[in-house]
Design a protein around this motif. Structure first.
Motif, PDB file in Angstrom:
ATOM      1  N   THR A  21       0.817  -1.215   0.000  1.00  0.00           N
ATOM      2  CA  THR A  21       0.000   0.000   0.000  1.00  0.00           C
ATOM      3  C   THR A  21       0.847   1.259   0.000  1.00  0.00           C
ATOM      4  O   THR A  21       0.505   2.251  -0.655  1.00  0.00           O
ATOM      5  N   ASP A  22       1.960   1.260   0.728  1.00  0.00           N
ATOM      6  CA  ASP A  22       2.786   2.465   0.793  1.00  0.00           C
ATOM      7  C   ASP A  22       3.292   2.857  -0.593  1.00  0.00           C
ATOM      8  O   ASP A  22       3.300   4.046  -0.949  1.00  0.00           O
ATOM      9  N   ASN A  23       3.732   1.897  -1.379  1.00  0.00           N
ATOM     10  CA  ASN A  23       4.226   2.223  -2.711  1.00  0.00           C
ATOM     11  C   ASN A  23       3.097   2.687  -3.624  1.00  0.00           C
ATOM     12  O   ASN A  23       3.293   3.562  -4.467  1.00  0.00           O
ATOM     13  N   TRP A  24       1.911   2.099  -3.464  1.00  0.00           N
ATOM     14  CA  TRP A  24       0.764   2.573  -4.244  1.00  0.00           C
ATOM     15  C   TRP A  24       0.420   4.015  -3.871  1.00  0.00           C
ATOM     16  O   TRP A  24       0.101   4.834  -4.731  1.00  0.00           O
ATOM     17  N   ARG A  25       0.487   4.342  -2.600  1.00  0.00           N
ATOM     18  CA  ARG A  25       0.212   5.719  -2.176  1.00  0.00           C
ATOM     19  C   ARG A  25       1.240   6.684  -2.755  1.00  0.00           C
ATOM     20  O   ARG A  25       0.915   7.821  -3.109  1.00  0.00           O
ATOM     21  N   ALA A  26       2.485   6.244  -2.851  1.00  0.00           N
ATOM     22  CA  ALA A  26       3.509   7.092  -3.478  1.00  0.00           C
ATOM     23  C   ALA A  26       3.179   7.318  -4.950  1.00  0.00           C
ATOM     24  O   ALA A  26       3.363   8.417  -5.477  1.00  0.00           O
ATOM     25  N   PHE A  27       2.699   6.270  -5.615  1.00  0.00           N
ATOM     26  CA  PHE A  27       2.280   6.424  -7.008  1.00  0.00           C
ATOM     27  C   PHE A  27       1.107   7.394  -7.114  1.00  0.00           C
ATOM     28  O   PHE A  27       1.100   8.288  -7.977  1.00  0.00           O
ATOM     29  N   LYS A  28       0.126   7.245  -6.251  1.00  0.00           N
ATOM     30  CA  LYS A  28      -1.018   8.149  -6.277  1.00  0.00           C
ATOM     31  C   LYS A  28      -0.591   9.595  -6.033  1.00  0.00           C
ATOM     32  O   LYS A  28      -1.134  10.518  -6.645  1.00  0.00           O
ATOM     33  N   ALA A  29       0.383   9.783  -5.166  1.00  0.00           N
ATOM     34  CA  ALA A  29       0.874  11.137  -4.910  1.00  0.00           C
ATOM     35  C   ALA A  29       1.511  11.736  -6.162  1.00  0.00           C
ATOM     36  O   ALA A  29       1.319  12.918  -6.474  1.00  0.00           O
ATOM     37  N   ASP A  30       2.278  10.912  -6.895  1.00  0.00           N
ATOM     38  CA  ASP A  30       2.854  11.381  -8.156  1.00  0.00           C
ATOM     39  C   ASP A  30       1.767  11.774  -9.139  1.00  0.00           C
ATOM     40  O   ASP A  30       1.863  12.798  -9.832  1.00  0.00           O
ATOM     41  N   MET A  31       0.720  10.957  -9.245  1.00  0.00           N
ATOM     42  CA  MET A  31      -0.359  11.243 -10.190  1.00  0.00           C
ATOM     43  C   MET A  31      -1.129  12.501  -9.795  1.00  0.00           C
ATOM     44  O   MET A  31      -1.543  13.278 -10.666  1.00  0.00           O
ATOM     45  N   ALA A  32      -1.302  12.724  -8.496  1.00  0.00           N
ATOM     46  CA  ALA A  32      -2.005  13.922  -8.040  1.00  0.00           C
ATOM     47  C   ALA A  32      -1.176  15.177  -8.267  1.00  0.00           C
ATOM     48  O   ALA A  32      -1.701  16.242  -8.600  1.00  0.00           O
ATOM     49  N   ALA A  33       0.147  15.045  -8.114  1.00  0.00           N
ATOM     50  CA  ALA A  33       1.022  16.206  -8.275  1.00  0.00           C
ATOM     51  C   ALA A  33       1.140  16.625  -9.732  1.00  0.00           C
ATOM     52  O   ALA A  33       1.265  17.827 -10.024  1.00  0.00           O
ATOM     53  N   ALA A  34       1.104  15.681 -10.648  1.00  0.00           N
ATOM     54  CA  ALA A  34       1.229  15.977 -12.083  1.00  0.00           C
ATOM     55  C   ALA A  34       0.344  15.007 -12.849  1.00  0.00           C
ATOM     56  O   ALA A  34       0.842  14.003 -13.387  1.00  0.00           O
ATOM     57  N   PRO A  35      -0.960  15.247 -12.892  1.00  0.00           N
ATOM     58  CA  PRO A  35      -1.869  14.293 -13.528  1.00  0.00           C
ATOM     59  C   PRO A  35      -1.547  14.098 -15.009  1.00  0.00           C
ATOM     60  O   PRO A  35      -1.391  15.068 -15.749  1.00  0.00           O
ATOM     61  N   PRO A  36      -1.426  12.856 -15.454  1.00  0.00           N
ATOM     62  CA  PRO A  36      -1.183  12.599 -16.872  1.00  0.00           C
ATOM     63  C   PRO A  36      -2.482  12.732 -17.661  1.00  0.00           C
ATOM     64  O   PRO A  36      -3.569  12.867 -17.088  1.00  0.00           O
ATOM     65  N   ASP A  37      -2.359  12.664 -18.972  1.00  0.00           N
ATOM     66  CA  ASP A  37      -3.548  12.709 -19.819  1.00  0.00           C
ATOM     67  C   ASP A  37      -4.291  11.388 -19.805  1.00  0.00           C
ATOM     68  O   ASP A  37      -5.518  11.352 -19.984  1.00  0.00           O
ATOM     69  N   ALA A  38      -3.571  10.296 -19.617  1.00  0.00           N
ATOM     70  CA  ALA A  38      -4.176   8.962 -19.653  1.00  0.00           C
ATOM     71  C   ALA A  38      -3.283   7.996 -18.908  1.00  0.00           C
ATOM     72  O   ALA A  38      -2.083   8.259 -18.703  1.00  0.00           O
ATOM     73  N   LEU A  39      -3.871   6.873 -18.526  1.00  0.00           N
ATOM     74  CA  LEU A  39      -3.132   5.875 -17.738  1.00  0.00           C
ATOM     75  C   LEU A  39      -3.589   4.473 -18.149  1.00  0.00           C
ATOM     76  O   LEU A  39      -4.789   4.238 -18.344  1.00  0.00           O
ATOM     77  N   ILE A  40      -2.632   3.589 -18.274  1.00  0.00           N
ATOM     78  CA  ILE A  40      -2.905   2.172 -18.515  1.00  0.00           C
ATOM     79  C   ILE A  40      -2.345   1.369 -17.350  1.00  0.00           C
ATOM     80  O   ILE A  40      -1.171   1.532 -16.990  1.00  0.00           O
ATOM     81  N   HIS A  41      -3.175   0.511 -16.770  1.00  0.00           N
ATOM     82  CA  HIS A  41      -2.665  -0.442 -15.788  1.00  0.00           C
ATOM     83  C   HIS A  41      -2.442  -1.756 -16.506  1.00  0.00           C
ATOM     84  O   HIS A  41      -3.352  -2.312 -17.114  1.00  0.00           O
ATOM     85  N   GLY A  42      -1.221  -2.278 -16.406  1.00  0.00           N
ATOM     86  CA  GLY A  42      -0.822  -3.432 -17.184  1.00  0.00           C
ATOM     87  C   GLY A  42      -1.034  -4.778 -16.524  1.00  0.00           C
ATOM     88  O   GLY A  42      -0.435  -5.772 -16.951  1.00  0.00           O
ATOM     89  N   GLY A  43      -1.885  -4.862 -15.515  1.00  0.00           N
ATOM     90  CA  GLY A  43      -2.227  -6.151 -14.951  1.00  0.00           C
ATOM     91  C   GLY A  43      -1.613  -6.445 -13.599  1.00  0.00           C
ATOM     92  O   GLY A  43      -0.660  -5.801 -13.168  1.00  0.00           O
ATOM     93  N   ASP A  44      -2.163  -7.447 -12.928  1.00  0.00           N
ATOM     94  CA  ASP A  44      -1.886  -7.725 -11.519  1.00  0.00           C
ATOM     95  C   ASP A  44      -2.206  -6.495 -10.690  1.00  0.00           C
ATOM     96  O   ASP A  44      -1.421  -6.045  -9.850  1.00  0.00           O
TER      97      ASP A  44
END
Length: 284
Positions: A21-44
């Motif tokens: 969860t901690d690493n996912w929260r770090a990812f979410k923080a990156d996305m909130a700080a600089a939202p991309p135009d689009a995102l693909i989750h590649g599985g698992d």
């Protein structure tokens, strides 16, 4: 303006087994700080979706909470594996397909983004022998045939191969050999310029028949010893950022400084090379 596209993979999310969860929260923080135009989750996306549908629901809610236009494809920890190539004894079947589609929608899709056609497929169907395998390949041919002049970026969970595309060895690390050549032949002949994959929790780049193959790292656990032994690279968690500028695509590896290197190999070596037997641990 170039389109900024994020490819994230192997997050292994769960409300009851929150080891990553901690690493996912770090990812979410990156996305909130600089939202991309689009995102693909590649599985698992999930920790153990084939036997715990609540893991799928939790992962779907987490994806929605990003507030970013996105598409997802399934991994073996979401929907299972081709029955003849099932290391975890979780073969893909009608029940697991239904659970996936209930929580995430289609197993395969296309998304026209800028000058590109993005296509996602389910690698668990490849060499599965299920009717859905034929349906997916027919759909892939159609998605490629109707692309017009668009170059294609193909997203799939498992890499197509490791070192030798003709290696017939039985494997659960890459696409099974019986399905590999037909897929690569179809892609190479029909405008696929990039294959974006994950599954092995390490960043890597290959070129094959004019196609760039880019492996996304995991945000969850890594295998440090294997990364150093096989790739001469210390594996770190992260994700891949793509810039689509007209028909041109470039990428960079992002390894956030707030993501921890989590090596679970002491556990997996003692418990069938899987984390799915870990005891419950609620997210902190």
């Amino acid at each position: 303006m170039p389109i900024r596209l994020i490819h994230v993979s192997d997050t292994h999310l769960s409300a009851t087994h929150g080891y990553f969860t901690d690493n996912w929260r770090a990812f979410k923080a990156d996305m909130a700080a600089a939202p991309p135009d689009a995102l693909i989750h590649g599985g698992d996306l999930s920790f153990n979706g084939p036997v715990a549908e609540p893991d799928l629901a939790f992962a779907a809610a987490e994806m929605a909470s990003l507030g970013i236009p996105h598409r997802v494809i399934s991994g073996n920890h979401d929907i299972g594996e081709a029955p003849a190539f099932s290391r975890l004894k979780q073969p893909i079947n009608a029940k697991r397909i239904a659970a996936w589609t209930k929580n995430f929608g289609a197993q395969y899709w296309h998304w026209d983004l800028g000058d590109w056609r993005l296509i996602g497929i389910d690698t668990a169907l490849l060499a599965s022998g299920l009717p859905e395998e034929t349906a997916q390949m027919d759909a892939l041919r159609e998605m490629l045939a109707t692309r017009g002049k668009r170059p294609v970026m193909l997203f799939m969970h498992m890499p197509p191969f490791d070192k030798d595309p003709d290696d017939p060895a039985r494997t659960t690390s890459v696409i099974p050999h019986p399905a590999r050549a037909p897929l690569l032949d179809l892609c190479a002949a029909n405008g696929v310029k990039i294959i974006a994959c994950g599954h092995l929790h390490i960043y890597r780049r290959l070129r094959h028949r004019g196609m760039e193959i880019v492996w996304a790292p995991a945000t969850a656990m890594v295998d440090v010893a294997r990364g150093l032994r096989q790739r001469r690279r210390f594996p770190r968690p992260g994700y891949v950022e793509w810039l689509l500028d007209g028909p041109r695509a470039t990428h960079r590896l992002v390894e956030p400084e707030r993501m921890f290197v989590i090596d679970m190999t002491r556990w997996t070596h003692s418990h069938g090379f899987t984390v799915t037997g870990l005891p419950p641990r609620e997210p902190a």
